[in-house]
Design a protein around this motif. Structure first.
Motif, PDB file in Angstrom:
ATOM      1  N   VAL A   1       9.844  42.323 -20.188  1.00 50.74           N
ATOM      2  CA  VAL A   1       8.492  41.844 -20.490  1.00 50.74           C
ATOM      3  C   VAL A   1       7.886  42.667 -21.621  1.00 50.74           C
ATOM      4  N   LEU A   2       8.034  43.973 -21.543  1.00 48.99           N
ATOM      5  CA  LEU A   2       7.467  44.848 -22.562  1.00 48.99           C
ATOM      6  C   LEU A   2       8.161  44.651 -23.911  1.00 48.99           C
ATOM      7  N   ARG A   3       9.457  44.450 -23.890  1.00 48.20           N
ATOM      8  CA  ARG A   3      10.238  44.285 -25.117  1.00 48.20           C
ATOM      9  C   ARG A   3       9.773  43.048 -25.898  1.00 48.20           C
ATOM     10  N   ARG A   4       9.365  41.973 -25.184  1.00 53.06           N
ATOM     11  CA  ARG A   4       8.893  40.758 -25.864  1.00 53.06           C
ATOM     12  C   ARG A   4       7.543  40.972 -26.541  1.00 53.06           C
ATOM     13  N   CYS A   5       6.776  41.954 -26.088  1.00 53.19           N
ATOM     14  CA  CYS A   5       5.420  42.158 -26.603  1.00 53.19           C
ATOM     15  C   CYS A   5       5.345  43.164 -27.745  1.00 53.19           C
ATOM     16  N   VAL A   6       6.322  44.046 -27.848  1.00 59.32           N
ATOM     17  CA  VAL A   6       6.255  45.149 -28.800  1.00 59.32           C
ATOM     18  C   VAL A   6       7.353  44.998 -29.845  1.00 59.32           C
ATOM     19  N   ALA A   7       7.009  45.305 -31.080  1.00 59.43           N
ATOM     20  CA  ALA A   7       7.992  45.253 -32.168  1.00 59.43           C
ATOM     21  C   ALA A   7       9.001  46.392 -32.021  1.00 59.43           C
ATOM     22  N   ALA A   8      10.168  46.199 -32.569  1.00 62.76           N
ATOM     23  CA  ALA A   8      11.240  47.192 -32.449  1.00 62.76           C
ATOM     24  C   ALA A   8      10.922  48.490 -33.182  1.00 62.76           C
ATOM     25  N   ASP A   9      10.081  48.428 -34.215  1.00 62.83           N
ATOM     26  CA  ASP A   9       9.757  49.641 -34.975  1.00 62.83           C
ATOM     27  C   ASP A   9       8.467  50.318 -34.514  1.00 62.83           C
TER      28      ASP A   9
END
Length: 182
Positions: free
Chosen positions: A28-36
């Protein structure tokens, strides 16, 4: 490994969040935050106005605030809040070393006032969390123009200084000690 993964796991370990909890919330968090985007804070928290509703997991980066909620019985995850820091208004936090907690409050874009109660393990961690929140939410202009005259300091910075000074005075230190410390 991207910047988010490198910073999220150490921040979760510092907050004492269990690995199974991190694993459940990560998609869930990964979908909301950019990789950088670097994670500044990962913390378990409760809603200050609804403590019986269960626990939340807060992720604070230098660009976003993401809060997820896990249901008590079925452990279902839902996204509670996902917003850019620039879209938050009236962000305040109140450290309470006696209770080893910090109350974080902010008004979201839709006008809803969100209040979260973050418990930490030790009173010294309260001041660490206070400094971290000051670093993330301090206006960029205040960071750049740190050497300006007192009359040129923005109102938000003056209010933060008053809050920091009051926090030092509750520890038994004077304003002079604060000036010497910085």
């Amino acid at each position: 490994m991207d910047v988010f993964s490198r910073t999220f796991l150490p921040a979760a370990a510092e907050a004492g969040v269990a690995i199974p909890t991190v694993s459940r919330h990560m998609p869930v968090l990964r979908r909301c935050v950019a990789a950088d985007d670097a994670a500044a804070l990962v913390a378990r928290c409760t809603r200050a106005d609804r403590p019986a509703q269960g626990e939340y997991l807060m992720l604070l980066t230098y660009r976003r605030l993401v809060v997820t909620h896990e249901s008590r019985v079925l452990h279902r995850l839902r996204l509670h809040l996902n917003t850019e820091l620039g879209h938050l208004g009236n962000v305040t936090w109140n450290p309470d070393p006696r209770l080893s907690a910090v109350e974080l409050a902010a008004t979201a874009v839709d006008g809803v006032r969100e209040r979260f109660w973050i418990q930490v393990g030790h009173p010294k961690q309260v001041w660490h969390l206070d400094a971290l929140l000051s670093h993330v939410f301090r206006p960029r202009a205040a960071r750049v123009g740190a050497g300006t005259a007192a009359g040129d300091v923005p109102a938000a910075t003056r209010d933060a200084l008053r809050r920091d000074t009051a926090a030092w005075e509750t520890l038994g230190r004077s304003r002079r000690d604060l000036a010497v410390a910085f």
